[in-house]
Design an enzyme around this catalytic site. Structure first.
Site, PDB file in Angstrom:
ATOM      1  N   HIS A  11      52.739  53.271 -29.379  1.00  0.00           N
ATOM      2  CA  HIS A  11      52.290  54.642 -29.627  1.00  0.00           C
ATOM      3  C   HIS A  11      51.105  54.924 -28.715  1.00  0.00           C
ATOM      4  CE1 HIS A  11      50.393  52.433 -33.253  1.00  0.00           C
ATOM      5  NE2 HIS A  11      49.460  52.500 -32.340  1.00  0.00           N
ATOM      6  N   LYS A  36      52.928  64.783 -29.842  1.00  0.00           N
ATOM      7  CA  LYS A  36      51.789  64.062 -30.404  1.00  0.00           C
ATOM      8  C   LYS A  36      52.101  62.572 -30.514  1.00  0.00           C
ATOM      9  CE  LYS A  36      48.249  64.666 -33.954  1.00  0.00           C
ATOM     10  NZ  LYS A  36      47.183  65.063 -33.018  1.00  0.00           N
ATOM     11  N   HIS A 128      42.096  45.268 -25.706  1.00  0.00           N
ATOM     12  CA  HIS A 128      41.152  45.939 -26.597  1.00  0.00           C
ATOM     13  C   HIS A 128      39.724  45.423 -26.362  1.00  0.00           C
ATOM     14  CE1 HIS A 128      43.644  48.548 -28.861  1.00  0.00           C
ATOM     15  NE2 HIS A 128      44.277  47.647 -29.579  1.00  0.00           N
ATOM     16  N   ASP A 147      43.219  45.984 -35.421  1.00  0.00           N
ATOM     17  CA  ASP A 147      44.243  47.028 -35.386  1.00  0.00           C
ATOM     18  C   ASP A 147      45.393  46.655 -36.302  1.00  0.00           C
ATOM     19  OD1 ASP A 147      45.652  45.098 -33.974  1.00  0.00           O
ATOM     20  OD2 ASP A 147      45.838  46.261 -32.128  1.00  0.00           O
ATOM     21  N   ALA A 418      37.992  65.529 -29.470  1.00  0.00           N
ATOM     22  CA  ALA A 418      37.461  66.552 -28.568  1.00  0.00           C
ATOM     23  C   ALA A 418      35.948  66.456 -28.604  1.00  0.00           C
ATOM     24  CB  ALA A 418      37.911  67.940 -28.997  1.00  0.00           C
ATOM     25  N   ARG A 448      39.979  68.364 -45.479  1.00  0.00           N
ATOM     26  CA  ARG A 448      39.557  67.615 -44.296  1.00  0.00           C
ATOM     27  C   ARG A 448      38.265  68.189 -43.721  1.00  0.00           C
ATOM     28  NH1 ARG A 448      44.763  66.873 -40.577  1.00  0.00           N
ATOM     29  NH2 ARG A 448      43.285  65.615 -39.403  1.00  0.00           N
ATOM     30  N   ARG A 509      30.488  63.246 -39.605  1.00  0.00           N
ATOM     31  CA  ARG A 509      30.907  62.403 -38.478  1.00  0.00           C
ATOM     32  C   ARG A 509      30.241  62.960 -37.223  1.00  0.00           C
ATOM     33  NH1 ARG A 509      35.763  63.367 -35.685  1.00  0.00           N
ATOM     34  NH2 ARG A 509      36.521  64.489 -37.507  1.00  0.00           N
ATOM     35  N   THR A 540      35.561  70.865 -33.512  1.00  0.00           N
ATOM     36  CA  THR A 540      36.855  70.284 -33.845  1.00  0.00           C
ATOM     37  C   THR A 540      37.786  70.440 -32.650  1.00  0.00           C
ATOM     38  OG1 THR A 540      38.633  70.236 -35.500  1.00  0.00           O
ATOM     39  CG2 THR A 540      37.797  72.408 -34.850  1.00  0.00           C
ATOM     40  N   SER A 541      38.817  69.630 -32.617  1.00  0.00           N
ATOM     41  CA  SER A 541      39.686  69.587 -31.440  1.00  0.00           C
ATOM     42  C   SER A 541      40.454  70.893 -31.272  1.00  0.00           C
ATOM     43  CB  SER A 541      40.658  68.409 -31.537  1.00  0.00           C
ATOM     44  OG  SER A 541      41.394  68.476 -32.735  1.00  0.00           O
TER      45      SER A 541
END
Length: 597
Positions: A11, A36, A128, A147, A418, A448, A509, A540-541
Site C-alpha cells: 500500500h 487513495k 524504515h 508497523d 498536509a 474527528r 495534534r 486540514t488536508s
C-alpha cells in the site's frame, strides 16, 4: 550520483530521487492517479521525480526497492502451510499474484524502467530505519520501527551513528502492534490501513474498559516492550478478515458494521486499544533507552503515525528529543531504500543538518502561475492576482471573516499530512468551524478533530509543548482548555481558546511552522496573529473523504467547486466561487454517499 527509491505493491506506493544524498523529489502514486493508498507500480511518481531533475532512467546510478520480495514470499508461504487447511481461500487469491508478479520483481523493475544498472533490496524495516535516522538532525540516536509487517519483522530497534545503521533486535510476524491495532480498527467497523486514524480520533470519547481484558487475553506485554499476541483471537494469518468468532465472544458481540452507529462499546474499545499501544510503545522505548543509553530517538513505520502515542512518549522525558519520519508508513520506504543505497551501497559519509533533511516534507510537484491561470480560465472562474505580501494580508482577512480557505502553494507534501501547501484553513477560535469543515467541506465523521498549525515561536504559549513538531506527529494539551465534567463529552461542549482544534480530551495534534522552512505559510500565521492575537490556524488536508490530497490545480479547483469551501487561494490568485460554477454536495447527498450522521 542519482538514486531512485521505490515502494509499491502493498500500500502507499511512492518514489523518491536522491541526488548526491540530497532529497531532490519524493511523491506518492495516489496523488497522481487519484486512487487513495494506491499500491500499484508508481510510474507517475517516478516519471515526475525524473522530470523534476531533468533525468531519464539512463542517468540513474542505482535503483533501490524497499523490501526483499523473496523473503516476503517465504513468510506468506510458510504462514499458509502452518495454518492449513484454514486459509485456502486467501491462499488461492494471493498465489496467482505472487507467481505472476512478486517473484519477478527485479525483472519487472528493469522492464518498467528500461534500466540495466544495479538494483538493491534492503529489508523492509531497514528501509524504515534508514528513513527515520538518516534525515534526522542527530549524529547518533536510538531507532525504533513499528508497523504491521514487512517480510517477517513487525518491530525492530537499534542505533544509528554517523552513516552506520545497526538493528539489534526484532519481533516477527504474526506478533505485531500494527496488526493488533488494525484488528481493533476492523472490529470497530473502520477500514484497515486507513481507518486507524479514525480509531485514534474516537478513543478520547471512550473509557478504558477493556484494557485489562486486552492485556490478559490478546497481548502478553513484557516490561522490556517485547510482546506476543494470542493468535486464538486473530484470523489475519489465514483469513481475509482481521478477527473471527473468539474475538467477538470476548467483547460481547459481532463487529460493528461499517458506517453503523457508534456505540459506547466501540468508543471503549478504541480507548482501550489506544492505551495498550501507548503502554507498549513506552515500555519498548524505555528498554531501548536503557540498553543503548542514547539521548535521541528516531521513529518510523506505520505505528509511528500514532501521534497520541508519540506525544505521550515525548512527555515521558525518556529521550531529550524525538524525530519522526513524516512519511512514516510504506511511502517512506522509498526514501529509506534510496538512503540505504547512498550510505550502504555507495558508502557515502553523512553530515546531519538542522532542523532535518526533509525540508518540511515539501518535496513534491509544484506549478507556476501561468499553469494555474490556464486552469482557472478554462473553468471561467473569477480571480484576483496579488503579490505575496498582499495575498497573505487578504487571506488573513478572509480567515478573520470566518471564510474557509483552500490554500494551494508551492511543492506538494510527501507523506499523509498536509503541512501548509495543500491545506484547507480556517479560524480555530470558532467552535462552529469544526462541525462546518467536517460535515460540509470534508464530508467526514463529526467526531474527528482538526490539527492546529502554529508559529514555532508561539507554540509554548498556546500548548503544553516546547519542542518543534513540524509534521503533525505529536499531540499535546491545549493550554486553558477545560474538559472536565460529564457534560463535556462532545466537541461542541469543550471550553478552549481554540475550540476548532481542541479534541474532547483537551489535546491537539500540533504542527509547528518555521519561517526558514515554509516562509509563506509562516507569514500567513503572522498576519492572522496581527489581526486576532492568535498565531494558530485550523490546518486540514485539501481533499474530501475517500480521496487523496489534491496534487494539481485541476484537482484543487474540482475539490473547491464540489464543497462548501468559500475561497481558493492558489499560487498568486484568490478565486471566488459563483453560483454558476459551484456544485457542492448538500448534507443529504453527503449522507447518501458517505454514510454521515
Amino acid at each position: 550520483m542519482n538514486i531512485l527509491g521505490i515502494s509499491c505493491w502493498y500500500h502507499d506506493a511512492a518514489a523518491c530521487l536522491l541526488q548526491d544524498g540530497r532529497i531532490a523529489a519524493a511523491a506518492q502514486e495516489e496523488r497522481f492517479t487519484r486512487v487513495k493508498h494506491d499500491a500499484s507500480f508508481p510510474r507517475h511518481a517516478i516519471n515526475w521525480c525524473l522530470e523534476h531533475a531533468g533525468l531519464t532512467t539512463g542517468d540513474l546510478d542505482v535503483v533501490a526497492f524497499y523490501d526483499k520480495p523473496f523473503l516476503k514470499f517465504e513468510r506468506l508461504l510458510e504462514t499458509y502451510l502452518t495454518c492449513a487447511p484454514r486459509g485456502l481461500a486467501s491462499f488461492i487469491r494471493a498465489m496467482p499474484i505472487w507467481l505472476k508478479r512478486s517473484l519477478w520483481i527485479p525483472d519487472i523493475l528493469r522492464k518498467e524502467l528500461d534500466y540495466e544498472g544495479p538494483l538493491i533490496f534492503p529489508e523492509h524495516h531497514e528501509s524504515h530505519a534508514a528513513s527515520a535516522f538518516y534525515p534526522s538532525p542527530f549524529e547518533h540516536a536510538a531507532i525504533i520501527t513499528l508497523d504491521g509487517v514487512g517480510e517477517w519483522t513487525t518491530t525492530s530497534w537499534g542505533t544509528g551513528r554517523g552513516a552506520e545503521l545497526d538493528l539489534l533486535s526484532e519481533i516477527h510476524f504474526p506478533h505485531s502492534l500494527g496488526l493488533f491495532y488494525s484488528a481493533v480498527t476492523y472490529f470497530c467497523g473502520f477500514r484497515v490501513n486507513s481507518g486507524e486514524y479514525k480509531l485514534m480520533g474516537l478513543a478520547p470519547y471512550g473509557e478504558p474498559q477493556y484494557v485489562q481484558q486486552m492485556l490478559d487475553e490478546l497481548i502478553d506485554l513484557k516490561s522490556d516492550g517485547s510482546f506476543r499476541l494470542n493468535m486464538r483471537y486473530f484470523s489475519y494469518p489465514w483469513r481475509l478478515t482481521m478477527t473471527h468468532g473468539p474475538f467477538a465472544q470476548l467483547f460481547g458481540g459481532p463487529p460493528r458494521k461499517p458506517e453503523g452507529a457508534l456505540t459506547r462499546r466501540t468508543m471503549n474499545l478504541a480507548r482501550s486499544a489506544q492505551m495498550v499501544i501507548e503502554e507498549a510503545v513506552f515500555r519498548l522505548a524505555r528498554h531501548v533507552q536503557r540498553t543503548t543509553t542514547e539521548k535521541h530517538l528516531c521513529l518510523a513505520g506505520g505505528v509511528a503515525l500514532n501521534c497520541v502515542a508519540n506525544g505521550t512518549l515525548h512527555r515521558s522525558g525518556l529521550f531529550e528529543d524525538i524525530w519522526i519520519q513524516p512519511a512514516a508508513g510504506d511511502a517512506g520506504g522509498a526514501l529509506g531504500a534510496a538512503l540505504m543505497a547512498w550510505h550502504g551501497y555507495a558508502k557515502a559519509v553523512r553530515t546531519p543538518t538542522a532542523p532535518d533533511a526533509m525540508r518540511g516534507a515539501l518535496l513534491g510537484v509544484e506549478f507556476g502561475a501561468e499553469q494555474i491561470r490556464t486552469v482557472l480560465e478554462t473553468h471561467g472562474l473569477d480571480y484576483e492576482e496579488s503579490e505575496p505580501a498582499a495575498l497573505v494580508r487578504q487571506t488573513a482577512e478572509l480567515l478573520v471573516q470566518q471564510r474557509v480557505v483552500g490554500w494551494f502553494q508551492g511543492r506538494m507534501e510527501y507523506g499523509p499530512r498536509a503541512l501548509g501547501n495543500r491545506s484547507i484553513l480556517a479560524d480555530p477560535r470558532s467552535g462552529e468551524m469544526q462541525f462546518r469543515v467536517n460535515l460540509k467541506i470534508k464530508y467526514r465523521e463529526s467526531f474527528r478533530p482538526f490539527a492546529p498549525a502554529v508559529r514555532i515561536e508561539d507554540v509554548s504559549t498556546w500548548f503544553d509543548h516546547a519542542a518543534a513538531s513540524p509534521y503533525m506527529l505529536m499531540t499535546a494539551p491545549v493550554l486553558d482548555a477545560i474538559t472536565e465534567g460529564e457534560h463535556r463529552r462532545r466537541l461542541k461542549d469543550i471550553e478552549s481558546p481554540i475550540p476548532a482544534v481542541t479534541h474532547v480530551d483537551g489535546s491537539a495534534r500540533i504542527q509547528t511552522v518555521d519561517a526558514a522552512v515554509n516562509p509563506l505559510f509562516h507569514q500567513l500565521l503572522t498576519a492572522f496573529k496581527a489581526r486576532t492575537g492568535c498565531p494558530v490556524l485550523v490546518n486540514t488536508s485539501f481533499n474530501v473523504r475517500g480521496e487523496p490530497i489534491v496534487c494539481t490545480p485541476q484537482d484543487a479547483v474540482t475539490c473547491f467547486l464540489r464543497t462548501h469551501m468559500d475561497v481558493l487561494v492558489i499560487g498568486p490568485f484568490v478565486v471566488w466561487k459563483t453560483a454558476a460554477h459551484a456544485k457542492p454536495l448538500e448534507p443529504q447527498e453527503a449522507q447518501r454517499l458517505y454514510g454521515l450522521d
